[in-house]
Design an enzyme around this catalytic site. Structure first.
Site: not given
Ligand code: PEP
Ligand code: MG
Length: 906
Positions: A29, A99, A108, A110, A349, A471, A795, A862, A882
């Site tokens: 501020k 202030r 909000g 302080m 701001r 899951h 991966s 992944c 990737y």
């Molecule tokens: C992992 O373990 O990051 C993975 C991609 O495999 P899963 O989540 O199927 O165990």
């Protein structure tokens, strides 16, 4: 700028000792006020006491640095000179606001004191100036009330007690037979001031301070003190703001928006914060104080109407806002007051905005040549793109349900978007209801792979247990489903088909809505709006073909693609998901979890036969039934992805996940399989494990039962060979899960190569393919140089790598992890954003060892982290090729990858 740091920085009359870059010292501020003054905006004069003073204050028993008082007196004198009023003067008193203002806005949290400097004598000067006795005494009683609360701590002693001064106010209204504060006259208000002060004396044993200087020092101490009130501490914990920062204090001349019909107060944005439209946007109230706009006591009017009410200040406001926006090169959120037709700016701001607005503003600003493309890419929070892709609730409807008290509970915002539907508790019901044209929400204590079809059929998924990589959460995100996970307030009774949510009892079929972006569980039905972007991308756009949102989205993606170095693939195992991901520009599939395919149609029967077979011959018979089905899946996916790589993982989960657990199901299955119930019971028991996540799963299955790997590889290569024969160019990458040693990988690789070669020979075609491994165990990281000799790619499975590195079960952590994060024991949920110091260190080792042994080894990720912007940027920094994430996160990962290439590192 001063070369030496001072305790106090003055601003006013077009000059300021500080500037907009001094947020650390002057707070957000304060820095804004100094900068606005510098660029000539009309800002009431004042001064900022620095955050360094705050640190001193706490380190020295609430005392101030030597010499600060002199600066303060000098600064006050400069304010007095500019305004022609004096602090404590009877005739023309200068009144100030005190202030807080930290480096990061803590809205909000302080304290603030307004109208400071009033006493029984100076109030006469205010009467003189305003020619309004009622106004003057109303201001005075507000001041006494605020000061008593903030500085003198006159608050209720416990929850059962009401606010002592509010009680006096209520009593006064009752005795006058009125309902509203505004109905009290000047005499009543004057009496109230006396009664308030008497109560202060009564409770604290001290007189209310009459001397304005005593008032000022008291207020400064209280505002510094409020840095450590419970609210502020909790807020800092939540948003990871360091406790050491401290707040600055801004003392500024009061201006009044409530001095009559030529006065007003309001807030404005230089562009629409909801849509991003380049449109002066805001609200105001005539004859009101700032608090009235925020508190919603009166309904503010749209800013455009100010033009006809007060044309001169309106034009000035528009002009100043334009100057501010081009000065900051950013959409501004400002607060203003108009006193007697004169405009005063009280705050500026960078304005908070929706994802839609963030994208539109950034792109418009590039086109208006205000910022560069790179700056635009850096400015948009990658996660914000979610809002452009999901169905959404209309914000007005959301406001309404909150007002009606229909927000029943909050869980983890696991799958963003809006879903509304009727409550069902069992996956098969979800499927059946959907068939009958119903929209349903699947509500479960937790989900298992068994529920996959029900999840697919549902609009959204709600679970009582489980974290962000449970899951339910990961499948929901992959499917693009709305999901609220781990909502502890739920009490589900599957047998009764009811669910208690706090005080509310819901039954099967009741309407419920989920906001997967906030985790809110809302009673009843709410309208949803579909994402225009998706409609255009999937080619069924109709009237939204010319959608502005789509055009802006695709422009942004083009810029991101031109900038990023990191590839972006997707995690998917269903053809329709592959279509979506490809439409978003996924450059391949980074993870196809074959086990999900086992639950489709009536395949589960063959899977169970395979698991329950007594010997290899029996297993092979069952696998032969599965082969054509898996082949068909792979064919479709390989075909959709064209020549892009499709990483297919061999079977990973422990086998008991495919068997029933409940007695009635076991009896039913035994009947279907024509086997004795006791035999089936025994089999199920044998397959049960104490710790299945570390048990017979991953490559260990393929090693125990090579025929499973063989069948899966045959299915992949028969599909690929068929496509090859049709002149297509499929590119499968076979991935072995949960490898901890080179020997494990080479054993599986041998089966893959032999089966692939044999299949290709029998089809008389060649298919290019790779065999690689997931890296999801700490040991795999340490021996990555050995594993790399047999792997054509790595991966990172960071879900399991996080679980095994931290020794933290991904399915159970939801119970205590949120409190760990809340209490600062962990900076964030490591299943959401990579734990860079731990898991990240293992990844670095694996990358370095892997590439040392295998030059140019392709490495991706992944795990679910592949769609988390911070983790994506980390993956760029450690040199991955990737990231792979759920289809709906592909655009987010692309933007995060572009930001990483531009050097953004947090
Ligand atoms: C992992 O373990 O990051 C993975 C991609 O495999 P899963 O989540 O199927 O165990
Ligand atoms: Mg895994």
């Amino acid at each position: 700028m001063q070369s030496k740091k001072r305790d106090i920085y003055f601003f006013g009359g077009g000059k300021a000792e500080g500037n907009g870059k001094m947020r650390e010292l002057l707070g957000g501020k304060g820095a804004g006020l100094h900068e606005m003054t510098r660029i000539g905006a009309p800002v009431p004069p004042g001064f900022t006491i620095t955050t360094d003073v705050c640190a001193y204050f706490y380190a020295h028993d609430r005392r101030y640095p030597k010499g600060m008082e002199k600066y303060l007196m000098d600064s006050l004198a400069r304010m007095e000179k500019l305004l022609g009023r004096r602090f404590g003067d009877y005739d023309a008193p200068l009144l100030v606001s005190v202030r807080s203002g930290a480096r990061e806005s803590m809205p909000g949290m302080m304290d603030t004191v307004l109208n400071l400097g009033l006493n029984d004598r100076t109030v006469q000067g205010l009467i003189e100036r305003s020619q309004n006795v009622r106004f003057a005494y109303d201001t005075y009683r507000r001041f006494v009330q605020m000061y008593a609360d903030v500085v003198l701590g006159l608050r209720p002693r416990d929850k059962t007690e009401s606010d002592p001064l509010e009680t006096i106010l209520e009593r006064k209204k009752k005795s006058r037979g009125v309902r509203l504060d505004t109905e009290l006259d000047a005499g009543d208000l004057k009496e109230l001031v006396g009664e308030f002060k008497a109560e202060v004396r009564n409770r604290s044993g001290k007189d209310f301070p009459e001397d304005p200087f005593d008032q000022l020092w008291g207020a400064i101490g209280a505002v510094f003190g409020s840095w450590n009130n419970d609210r502020a501490i909790a807020y800092r914990q939540l948003y990871q703001i360091p406790h050491s920062w401290g707040t600055a204090v801004n003392v500024q001349a009061m201006v009044f928006g409530n001095l009559g019909e030529k006065c007003a107060t309001g807030v404005a944005f230089t562009r629409n914060p909801a849509t991003g439209e380049k449109q002066f946007y805001g609200e105001f109230l005539v004859n009101a104080q700032g608090e009235d706009v925020v508190a919603g006591i009166r309904t503010p009017r749209p800013i455009a109407e100010l033009e006809s009410v007060m044309p001169r200040p309106y034009m000035e406001l528009k002009r100043v806002c334009k100057v501010l926006e081009s000065h900051y090169q950013e959409m501004q959120d400002i607060e203003f007051t108009i006193e007697d037709n004169k405009l005063w700016m009280l705050q500026t701001r960078a304005g908070k905005r929706t994802g839609f607005a963030a994208v539109r503003i950034a792109i418009d600003m590039v086109e208006e040549k205000i910022i560069s493309k790179n700056e635009a890419l850096l400015r948009i929070e990658a996660d914000h793109l979610n809002q452009l892709l999901r169905p959404i609730f209309d914000s007005r409807d959301k406001e309404q349900v909150a007002k009606e008290g229909r927000i029943l509970a909050r869980g983890l915002p696991a799958g963003p978007g809006a879903a509304t539907g009727r409550v069902v508790f069992h996956a098969e019901d979800a499927v059946a209801w959907k068939k009958n044209g119903e929209r349903v929400l699947l509500c479960r204590i937790e989900t298992s792979p068994d529920d996959i079809r029900g999840m697919e059929a549902a609009e959204g998924i709600l679970t009582a247990r489980g974290g962000m990589t449970s899951h339910a959460a990961l499948v929901a995100r992959q499917m693009g489903k709305v999901c609220v996970a781990g909502c502890e307030a739920l009490n589900i009774d599957y047998a009764a088909r009811t669910m208690e949510v706090g005080e509310t009892m819901l039954k099967e079929g009741d309407w419920l809505s989920l906001d997967g972006s906030t985790g809110e569980v809302i009673q009843g039905e709410i309208r949803t709006l579909p994402s225009e972007v998706l409609q255009v991308l999937l080619g069924n756009a109709g009237e939204v073909k010319s959608s502005r949102v789509y055009r802006q989205f695709s422009k942004l993606m083009k810029w991101a693609d031109e900038t990023r170095k990191l590839g972006v693939r997707t995690n998917t195992d269903q053809p329709d998901q592959a279509v979506v991901a490809k439409a978003f520009g996924a450059e391949g599939i980074g993870l196809c979890r074959t086990e999900h395919m086992f639950f489709q149609g009536d395949r589960i029967q063959a899977v169970r036969e395979m698991i329950l077979a007594d010997d290899e011959a029996g297993r092979r018979r069952a696998l032969a039934k599965l082969l054509p089905m898996q082949k068909q899946d792979f064919r479709e996916i390989l075909e959709i992805m064209g020549g892009l790589p499709v990483t297919i993982r061999t079977l990973d989960p422990p086998l008991h996940e495919f068997l029933p657990a409940r007695e009635e199901e076991i009896v039913e299955l035994a009947h279907v399989m024509n086997m004795p119930v006791q035999k089936l019971r025994d089999k199920v028991k044998v397959l049960q494990e104490f710790n299945p996540m570390l048990g017979h799963r991953g490559c260990r299955l393929g090693i125990s039962y090579p025929e499973i790997t063989e069948m899966q590889v045959r299915a992949i290569f028969e599909a690929a060979c068929e496509l090859r024969r049709e002149g297509k160019n499929p590119f499968p990458e076979v991935m072995i899960p949960l490898v901890g040693s080179r020997e494990e990988l080479s054993a599986q690789k041998k089966i893959v190569d032999q089966t692939a070669q044999a299949t290709m020979r029998s089809y008389g075609v060649k298919v290019r393919y790779l065999v690689g491994t997931m890296i999801e165990l700490p040991r795999a990281c340490f021996v990555a140089d050995e594993i790399a000799q047999d792997a054509m790619f790595f991966s990172f499975g960071t879900n399991d790598l996080t679980q095994t590195c931290l020794g933290l079960s991904r399915d159970d952590a939801g119970k205590f992890l949120p409190s760990y994060v809340m209490e600062g024991l962990l900076p964030q949920d490591p299943f959401v954003s990579i734990d860079q110091d731990g898991v990240g260190a293992l990844m670095r080792i694996a990358v370095s060892k892997g590439r040392k042994a295998h030059k140019g080894l392709e490495i991706g990720i992944c795990g679910e982290h592949g769609g988390d912007p911070k983790s994506v940027r980390f993956c760029h920094r450690i040199g991955l090729n990737y990231v792979s994430c759920s289809p709906y996160r592909v655009p987010i990962a692309k933007l995060a990858a572009a930001q990483a290439a531009l050097g953004k590192d947090s």
